[in-house]
Design a protein around this motif. Structure first.
Motif, mmCIF file in Angstrom:
data_model
loop_
_atom_site.group_PDB
_atom_site.id
_atom_site.type_symbol
_atom_site.label_atom_id
_atom_site.label_comp_id
_atom_site.label_asym_id
_atom_site.label_seq_id
_atom_site.Cartn_x
_atom_site.Cartn_y
_atom_site.Cartn_z
ATOM 1 N N UNK A 92 0.825 -1.214 0.000
ATOM 2 C CA UNK A 92 0.000 0.000 0.000
ATOM 3 C C UNK A 92 0.858 1.263 0.000
ATOM 4 N N UNK A 93 1.932 1.236 0.786
ATOM 5 C CA UNK A 93 2.783 2.423 0.884
ATOM 6 C C UNK A 93 3.629 2.583 -0.377
ATOM 7 N N UNK A 94 4.149 1.455 -0.859
ATOM 8 C CA UNK A 94 5.080 1.539 -1.981
ATOM 9 C C UNK A 94 4.371 1.602 -3.331
ATOM 10 N N UNK A 95 3.115 1.187 -3.373
ATOM 11 C CA UNK A 95 2.427 1.126 -4.664
ATOM 12 C C UNK A 95 2.931 -0.034 -5.503
ATOM 13 N N UNK A 145 10.651 0.849 4.058
ATOM 14 C CA UNK A 145 11.651 1.640 3.337
ATOM 15 C C UNK A 145 12.783 0.756 2.826
ATOM 16 N N UNK A 149 13.832 0.338 -1.101
ATOM 17 C CA UNK A 149 15.088 0.798 -1.697
ATOM 18 C C UNK A 149 15.876 -0.345 -2.326
ATOM 19 N N UNK A 154 13.321 1.852 -6.486
ATOM 20 C CA UNK A 154 12.233 2.821 -6.658
ATOM 21 C C UNK A 154 11.855 2.958 -8.125
ATOM 22 N N UNK A 155 12.832 2.680 -9.020
ATOM 23 C CA UNK A 155 12.547 2.819 -10.451
ATOM 24 C C UNK A 155 11.485 1.830 -10.923
ATOM 25 N N UNK A 156 11.298 0.756 -10.154
ATOM 26 C CA UNK A 156 10.322 -0.247 -10.599
ATOM 27 C C UNK A 156 8.900 0.091 -10.160
ATOM 28 N N UNK A 157 8.760 1.104 -9.320
ATOM 29 C CA UNK A 157 7.415 1.452 -8.841
ATOM 30 C C UNK A 157 6.648 2.163 -9.953
ATOM 31 N N UNK A 158 5.426 1.686 -10.194
ATOM 32 C CA UNK A 158 4.612 2.258 -11.265
ATOM 33 C C UNK A 158 4.076 3.625 -10.880
ATOM 34 N N UNK A 159 4.078 4.549 -11.844
ATOM 35 C CA UNK A 159 3.651 5.913 -11.559
ATOM 36 C C UNK A 159 2.145 6.100 -11.722
ATOM 37 N N UNK A 160 1.598 7.024 -10.935
ATOM 38 C CA UNK A 160 0.175 7.339 -11.016
ATOM 39 C C UNK A 160 0.007 8.796 -10.628
ATOM 40 N N UNK A 161 -1.104 9.392 -11.016
ATOM 41 C CA UNK A 161 -1.371 10.791 -10.643
ATOM 42 C C UNK A 161 -2.614 10.801 -9.757
ATOM 43 N N UNK A 162 -2.513 11.417 -8.565
ATOM 44 C CA UNK A 162 -3.696 11.481 -7.689
ATOM 45 C C UNK A 162 -4.747 12.432 -8.257
ATOM 46 N N UNK A 193 0.283 6.502 -2.471
ATOM 47 C CA UNK A 193 1.489 5.692 -2.300
ATOM 48 C C UNK A 193 2.659 6.298 -3.075
ATOM 49 N N UNK A 208 3.922 5.482 -5.756
ATOM 50 C CA UNK A 208 3.644 5.611 -7.185
ATOM 51 C C UNK A 208 3.031 6.976 -7.497
ATOM 52 N N UNK A 239 5.776 9.528 -7.256
ATOM 53 C CA UNK A 239 6.623 9.480 -8.456
ATOM 54 C C UNK A 239 5.913 10.104 -9.655
#
Ligand code: ZN
Lengths: 804, 360
Positions: A417-420, A464, A468, A472-480, B242, B244, B247
Motif C-alpha cells: 500500500x505504501x510503496x504502490x 523503506x 530501496x 524505486x525505479x520499478x514502482x509504477x507511476x500514477x497521478x492522484x 502511495x 507511485x 513518483x
C-alpha cells in the motif's frame, strides 16, 4: 565517507565495474558523490634512502640529495620542504613510469644547471594519496630497493559516499560491504577476529569499572604486551590515506584502520601510564581538567563522561584521548578500548566542548554494542601481526545489561500500500534476509533486526528497506485526483497577485531583500520609542553581514538596495518589494508577521525616450498615483491625510487610510535620512500593508451606461490656500450624488490672477444618467446647485466655467 | 464617349463653335491647381464665359440652328464639368500622396514605450512552480517564518538530540536553555515543512497543498550559500496515496518545468519527516546526461527531496496513518533558477542590481 574499492574488495566478493557499482549504491540510498580514479601502474619506483642533503648552488629553494636505491647512489635535485638525511622515500629511477607522468617515462634532466638522476616523489605524484605538499615519507623498516608496487598497490578507485544520518553502520568498510552484498547477492567476507593469545590473563593486567552505565553500556578491552612502536606497513598507510586519515605509527594506525574497517571507534592507552592499571568510566568531577590529544587543556564538569584511571581523567569518552596516557615511542604495554557509548551523551559533550572526531561522529549517531568485542579483538590481532605484540589471554568485557534484539512485525499488504507495488511475501522476506534481518513467515512477517541496524525500529523502516532494495525505479507511476473544490487560488491570493501586476505595469521592478536589519537602522530612521517599528525581534546568533534583528520596515533594505545600485551607476530607481515585517510580542509568543509592500522611487520617471524633450524626475505624485492605481485595481477607497514621520520630509508625507484606519504611509524621504544612508537626491518611499487592502476589496458592480454622451463642464473654484484639495473633491462628489458621474481635478493655480492666500482648483465634471434622459438644462441646474453649495459650505468662489 | 462623338458631329459644320470647343477642352486640360480649375470654371461656365456665350447666341440664330446650338452648349457644359471634376479628384489624390511622402517617418526609430517593471527572477521561478501544481489540483498555503521549534522540528519527527538537527544551523530568537533544544524555542524556520503540520492541524484530508516561502539557515554567505532562501514545499494527504503517486506527480512536475524530454530518477535518501524518502534527479539539460561540468560528470542534477509522510508526523496531528497516507516534497527556488540560467553565484539574487533584474 571515502571508500577504497581495493580495500572494500577484502570483505565482499562482488564483480562489476566501478561505474555500475556506484549506480547500484546511489539508487539504493548510499549516494556516490564522486568517483575518484587513483593512480596508474607504477614501475621503476623503489624505496630510496636519503644519505646526504646539499645546497643547490643556483636556487635557494632547491636542494641536492644523494639517494641510495639498494644498488647505487644517485644525485638528484629536490625542492620538497620535508627532505631530511636518513629519510626513506619513494625514488623514481630514470625510465620509471607512474601516475603523475600520465603515460610517459621519467627522463634525466638538468634543473637550474644541476643534473638530476631520477626524482623523489610525493604521494600525489604516485597516485598513492592526494598529498602534494612534500615527498612520500616511508617507514624506517622498509629496505631501500623494495619495489613500491609491492608494498602499496597504487591503482585504486575511491567512492566518496554520502552517508545519511540514519545509517551510521555504513560509516565503515564492513557496512558498505554489507550493502553491496545485499544489492548484488555477492558473498560477504567479514574480517577475522581470531586472537592468538598467550601470557598472563588480561584480567590480571588491567581492570575496568563502569560507574555510569547510562553513558557507557558496554566496555570491551584487550591488553597487549611487548609492543614495538614503529611505522605501519605501507599498504595500511595507503588505505588510511585513501580513507582520508594521516598515518602516525603502527598502534595508532591500527586503531584507525579498525575504526574505518568495522566502524567501531577504538582508543589505545599506554597501560603503564594508567594509575593502578585501572579504567573507570564515570562522569567528571566539577573542576577536573584534561589536556586532549589536540593539545587543548579543557575544564570539565559533571555532565561530561570521561575515561579515568584511579587518579584522573585520561580521555573524553568516545571523543578524544588525553595527552598523558597517549601511546608513545616508548610504550610496550597497551590497553585497547572498544566501548559502546550513549549517542546523546556523546552528541551533547562534543557540541558543548566544540570537538568533533572520527570517533565522536560515529558514536553520536549510534554504534553497535555487539561489535565492541570484535573491535578490540581485531585490533589485537593486527597489533600481534604488525607491531610484534603479544595478546594477553582472555578479553575484558563489562556488559551488565545486554541489549535485547529488536523484533518488528511487518504487514506485507501495508508495504504494498505504501510503496504502490504488488510484491509477494516471499519477495519481501528475501530482501529482508539479504539485509541480515531474520524473518519468521506468517500472516505478518515477524522480523528480528541485527544489532548493527539500530535505525530499524518500526514497520515503516522495514518498508523503506524493501522499497530501496527492490528499486524505486520499478514502482509504477500514477497521478492522484487532486484537491477538487479546494484547488486553485483564493480570491485574496489573486488580489495579492494583482498588486504585483499593477506595480510591474507601472515600471517598478521587484527586489528580494534579507528579512534582517540592524537595530541601529531604527536610530538612523529616527523611529521614536513608542512606535511599533521599535518592536524589533533580536536574533540570538545573527550573522554580522545581515544584521541582528528582524526587520520592522522594508525601508532600510530598500535604501541599501538603492545605494548599491547608485554606486554601480543605476541612478534611476523604481523598485518594490512585497515581504513580511516582524513585530515582537510578549516573550514566548511568536511575533506578528505582517505582509507589506515597499516602494522606492528616485531619478528620472519612466523610460528616457528620444521623442520626449525633457525627462522629468519622480515626485510625490508619481508615488501617490502608483498607490491610487493599486487601490483602483482592488476596488478599494483609500484616503490620504498629512501624516508626519521622522524619516519623511516634513509637509511631504501622508498616511493612507481605509475607513479611518491607517494602512500605509507615503512621502519624500527626509534628505538627512537619505544622506545618512549615503544617498543624495530626492527619494520617495511608500509602505503599506496588503492585508487591509485585500480585505476591503469589493467585487466590481455593474452600472448601466446611458446611450447619450455625458454632459461635460469644466469649472474653476477659488478656495483658501490651506484647504486640502481632497476636501473640495470629496464635497463635490458628495453633492454630485447620482448625476455627477465623475469629477477629476486637472489644474491647481496660484498667482497674480487670484487673491493672495487663495488657490484655484479646476475640475472636469461629467454629468449623466443611466437611462440617458438627462438634459443639458437638468445638468446645468444641478451644477448651479452644486456651485451654490460649494460657495456656502467651503467659502469657494466660482472663478470660471466652460461648457464643453 | 457618345457625347463626345455627337459633339464632334454637330460641330463638324460650325467652325466657330468647333474652335470654342477646342479652346474649352484645352483650358480644362491645362489646369494644374485647384485655382486653375476655379479660373477655368469662370472662364468657361461663368456669366461671361465662353459656354454661356454660346447659349446667349441662340436668340440671334436661325430657327433651324437654334436646337443644334442648344445641344452643343449642353454637351459642352456637361463634358467640361466632368473634365474639371476628374481633374480636381486626381489633383487631390496627388497632393495627399505628395504630402504623405514629404512627412515620411523613420520606422526604425524606437517606439514610445511606457516603462514596465521586472518581476524578480526568484518570484518568476516560484510562480512557474506553483502554477504547475495549481494545475494538478493543489492550493497555496503559507505559514509563519518565525516559528516554534515544535513545528520546525519536533512535530516533523525530529526530536531534541535527533542527528538531523545538527545538519542545519538555525537562527534562534528565543531559547529556554542555551545548551538544549526545547520545543518552545522560537527560531527562524529552516524549511517550509512546518506548514505541513499547521495545515494538517487546521484542516482535514483530502489535502493537496503547495507552500512557497522564505526559510533561513545560519550559513556563512558565499557563492553557493545564503542565510535566507526560498523553498517550495508541497504535500498531499488522502486515502490510498502511495510512492507511485509521489513518483507520478513529481515526474509530471519536473518534465513540465524542465522540458518533456528530461528523464527523472528517484534515489532513496533520508529525511526525518518522510519515510520512505528519496531525492529526485533530473537528467542534465546542459549535456543531456552525457556528463559535464554542470552535473559534475554524473549526467544528473539533484532537484527535489521527497518521501511518504512519516506515520509519526501524521500521528502528531491526530490522523490515523492506517486510514490516510500522504507524500511531501520540497525544493529550493534558487537552485532551480541557478540551474536553469547558469547562474554561478547565489548572491546576485539578493544584490538586486537593476541590470540583473531587467534581464528577466
Ligand atoms: Zn551535464
Amino acid at each position: 565517507m571515502r571508500v577504497s574499492l581495493e580495500w572494500l574488495s577484502d570483505y565482499v566478493e562482488y564483480s562489476m565495474p566501478p561505474g555500475k557499482l556506484a549506480d547500484l549504491l546511489s539508487l539504493s540510498g548510499t549516494a556516490v558523490d564522486r568517483v575518484i580514479e587513483m593512480g596508474a601502474e607504477t614501475t621503476g619506483v623503489v624505496v630510496g634512502e636519503v644519505l646526504e642533503v646539499k645546497d643547490h648552488p643556483n636556487a635557494d629553494k632547491l636542494k641536492i640529495a644523494v639517494v641510495y636505491d639498494g644498488f647505487e647512489n644517485h644525485e638528484i635535485v629536490c625542492g620538497a620542504p620535508n627532505l631530511f638525511v636518513g629519510m626513506k622515500s619513494a625514488f623514481a629511477r630514470v625510465g620509471a613510469s607512474f601516475s603523475g607522468l600520465s603515460g610517459g617515462k621519467l627522463k634525466g634532466a638538468k634543473i637550474r644547471g644541476i643534473a638530476s638522476d631520477g626524482m623523489l616523489c610525493s604521494g600525489a605524484e604516485l597516485g598513492i594519496n592526494d598529498d602534494a605538499s612534500g615527498i612520500l615519507e616511508l617507514g624506517e623498516g622498509t629496505p631501500p630497493g623494495t619495489n613500491l608496487s609491492d608494498i602499496a598497490p597504487t591503482r585504486d578507485v575511491i567512492f566518496d559516499l554520502e552517508i545519511t544520518p540514519n545509517r551510521p553502520d555504513c560509516m565503515s568498510m564492513l557496512g558498505v560491504a554489507r550493502e553491496v552484498a545485499a544489492l548484488t547477492g555477492a558473498r560477504l567476507v567479514p574480517p577475522s577476529y581470531e586472537c592468538n593469545e598467550s601470557g598472563s590473563p588480561a584480567g590480571d593486567l588491567a581492570k575496568v569499572i563502569i560507574e555510569d552505565l547510562e553513558g557507557c553500556p558496554r566496555y570491551s578491552a584487550r591488553v597487549m604486551t611487548g609492543i614495538e612502536i614503529g611505522p605501519s606497513p605501507l599498504w595500511m598507510q595507503r588505505r588510511l590515506v585513501a580513507a582520508g586519515l594521516r598515518p602516525i605509527n603502527n598502534v595508532v594506525d591500527i586503531t584507525n584502520y579498525v575504526l574505518i574497517e568495522l566502524g567501531q571507534p577504538l582508543h589505545a592507552f599506554d597501560l603503564d601510564l594508567l594509575a593502578e592499571n585501572t579504567i573507570v568510566v564515570r562522569k567528571a568531577d566539577f573542576g577536573e581538567q584534561i589536556t586532549t590529544l589536540d593539545g587543548v587543556e579543557r575544564q570539565l564538569d559533571d555532565k561530561t563522561l570521561v575515561i579515568a584511571d584511579r587518579k584522573r581523567p585520561v580521555a573524553l569518552a568516545g571523543i578524544m584521548g588525553g595527552e598523558d596516557s597517549e601511546v608513545s615511542g616508548d610504550s610496550t604495554r597497551i590497553l585497547i578500548e572498544s566501548a559502546h557509548f550513549d549517542p546523546t551523551s556523546i552528541y551533547l559533550t562534543s557540541k558543548r566542548l566544540g570537538i568533533r572526531s572520527e570517533s565522536s561522529s560515529r558514536f553520536e549517531r549510534g554504534s553497535d554494542p555487539e561489535a565492541a568485542p570484535h573491535g578490540a579483538a581485531r585490533a589485537a590481532r593486527l597489533m600481534n601481526q604488525l607491531a610484534g605484540g603479544t595478546i594477553s589471554r582472555g578479553e575484558i568485557d563489562v556488559y551488565p545489561r545486554r541489549t535485547v534484539p529488536v523484533t518488528i512485525d511487518l504487514r506485507p499488504s501495508r508495504a504494498n500500500e505504501i510503496l504502490g507495488t504488488r510484491m509477494t511475501t516471499d519477495e519481501m522476506a528475501g530482501i529482508l534476509e539479504g539485509l541480515e534481518i531474520a524473518v519468521e513467515k506468517g500472516e505478518k512477517l515477524r522480523t528480528t533486526v541485527p544489532s548493527f541496524r539500530w535505525d530499524l525500529e518500526r514497520e515503516i523502516d522495514l518498508i523503506e528497506e524493501i522499497g530501496r532494495i527492490y528499486g524505486l525505479d520499478k514502482i509504477e507511476e500514477a497521478i492522484p485526483v487532486g484537491g477538487g473544490l479546494n484547488a486553485g487560488l483564493t480570491r485574496k491570493q489573486k488580489l495579492i497577485g494583482s498588486i504585483d501586476d499593477t506595480l510591474l505595469a507601472q515600471g517598478l521592478s521587484e527586489v528580494v531583500v534579507y528579512s534582517f536589519m540592524n537595530e541601529s537602522d531604527l536610530d538612523l530612521l529616527r523611529i521614536p520609542s513608542y512606535n511599533p517599528m521599535r518592536r524589533a525581534l533580536p536574533v540570538i546568533n545573527p550573522l554580522t553581514e545581515t544584521g541582528g534583528v528582524m526587520r520592522t520596515t522594508l525601508l532600510p533594505g530598500m535604501l541599501n538596495t538603492a545605494l548599491r545600485n547608485t554606486n554601480r551607476g543605476n541612478r534611476d530607481i523604481a523598485i518594490f518589494e512585497r515581504g513580511r515585517v516582524f513585530l515582537s510580542n510578549d516573550p514566548g509568543e511568536l511575533p506578528e508577521e505582517i505582509e507589506v509592500v515597499g516602494i522606492l522611487l528616485a531619478g528620472v520617471r519612466g523610460l528616457k525616450n528620444w521623442s520626449v524633450e525633457t525627462n522629468e524626475n519622480y515626485d510625490f505624485f508619481d508615488l501617490k498615483g502608483i498607490m491610487e492605481n493599486i487601490s483602483d485595481v482592488l476596488g478599494v477607497s483609500v484616503s490620504y491625510k498629512p501624516e508626519d514621520r521622522a524619516y519623511l520630509a516634513p509637509g511631504r508625507s501622508a498616511g493612507m487610510f481605509i475607513d479611518g484606519d491607517m494602512v500605509g504611509v507615503i512621502g519624500q524621504l527626509h534628505p538627512e535620512i537619505a544622506g545618512s544612508y549615503g544617498l543624495d537626491g530626492e527619494y520617495y518611499f511608500g509602505e503599506f500593508m496588503t492585508g487591509p487592502l485585500v480585505e476591503a476589496s469589493r467585487e466590481n458592480t455593474y452600472k448601466k451606461v446611458g446611450r447619450f454622451p455625458n454632459v461635460k463642464v469644466d469649472i474653476a473654484l477659488i478656495v483658501e490656500e490651506t484647504l486640502p484639495a481632497s476636501t473640495v473633491l470629496e464635497k463635490l462628489t458628495d453633492l454630485g450624488a447620482e448625476l455627477l458621474v465623475s469629477a477629476r481635478l486637472f489644474d491647481v493655480y496660484q498667482g497674480n490672477q487670484i487673491p493672495g492666500g487663495k488657490k484655484s482648483l479646476a475640475f472636469a465634471l461629467e454629468f449623466g444618467s443611466a437611462d440617458g434622459t438627462l438634459t443639458d438644462e437638468q445638468a446645468h441646474g444641478e451644477l448651479e446647485r452644486i456651485i451654490k453649495e460649494m460657495e456656502n459650505g467651503l467659502g469657494a468662489e466660482l472663478r470660471g466655467r466652460i461648457n464643453l | 464617349m457618345a457625347e463626345k462623338e455627337r459633339l464632334d458631329e454637330l460641330t463638324g459644320t460650325r467652325e466657330d463653335l468647333a474652335s470654342i470647343k477646342n479652346e474649352a477642352f484645352s483650358t480644362v486640360e491645362s489646369c494644374r491647381t485647384q485655382e486653375d480649375i476655379e479660373a477655368a470654371r469662370v472662364k468657361l461656365l461663368g456669366k461671361k464665359g465662353l459656354i454661356t456665350g454660346i447659349f446667349k447666341s441662340i436668340s440671334g440664330a436661325e430657327a433651324e440652328e437654334k436646337p443644334v446650338i442648344g445641344e452643343i452648349g449642353n454637351l459642352l457644359r456637361e463634358l467640361i464639368n466632368e473634365g474639371l471634376q476628374a481633374k480636381s479628384e486626381t489633383m487631390a489624390e496627388e497632393a495627399l500622396v505628395a504630402s504623405l511622402a514629404e512627412n515620411e517617418v523613420d520606422v526604425t526609430l524606437p517606439g514610445r514605450k511606457t516603462a514596465l517593471g521586472h518581476k524578480h527572477l526568484i518570484s518568476q521561478v516560484i510562480d512557474e512552480i506553483v502554477s504547475i501544481f495549481l494545475g494538478l489540483g493543489y492550493r497555496i498555503e503559507t505559514g509563519p517564518e518565525v516559528e516554534l521549534d515544535y513545528y520546525n522540528f519536533e512535530a516533523l519527527n525530529t526530536p531534541v538530540y535527533h542527528p538531523a538537527r545538527s545538519l542545519q544551523d538555525t537562527f534562534y530568537i528565543q531559547r529556554e536553555d542555551p545548551e538544549h533544544d526545547n520545543s518552545n524555542d522560537i527560531l527562524l524556520r529552516t524549511h517550509t515543512s512546518p506548514v505541513q503540520v499547521r495545515v494538517m492541524e487546521a484542516s482535514s484530508p483530502p489535502l493537496y497543498v503547495i507552500s512557497p516561502g522564505k526559510a533561513y539557515r545560519r550559513d556563512e554567505i558565499d557563492a553557493t550559500h545564503a542565510a535566507m532562501f526560498f523553498q517550495v514545499e508541497g504535500f498531499a494527504v488522502d486515502k490510498g496515496l502511495n510512492m507511485g503517486h509521489l513518483k507520478g506527480t513529481l515526474e509530471v512536475f519536473v518534465r513540465k518545468l524542465f522540458g518533456k524530454d528530461r528523464k527523472v530518477r528517484f534515489r532513496p535518501h533520508f529525511f526525518p519527516f518522510t519515510e520512505p524518502s528519496a531525492e529526485v534527479d533530473v537528467s542534465c539539460f546542459a549535456c543531456d546526461s552525457a556528463g559535464c561540468s554542470v552535473c559534475k560528470g554524473s549526467g544528473w542534477l539533484e532537484i527535489l527531496g521527497c518521501g511518504m509522510i512519516d506515520p509519526n508526523v501524521l500521528k502528531y496531528v491526530g490522523y490515523d496513518p492506517d486510514e490516510f497516507t500522504g507524500f511531501a516534497f520540497g525544493m529550493g527556488a534558487e537552485r532551480v533558477a541557478m540551474m536553469r540560467y547558469g547562474i554561478e553565484d547565489l548572491r546576485v539574487l539578493t544584490e538586486n542590481d537593476l541590470r540583473f533584474l531587467r534581464q528577466f
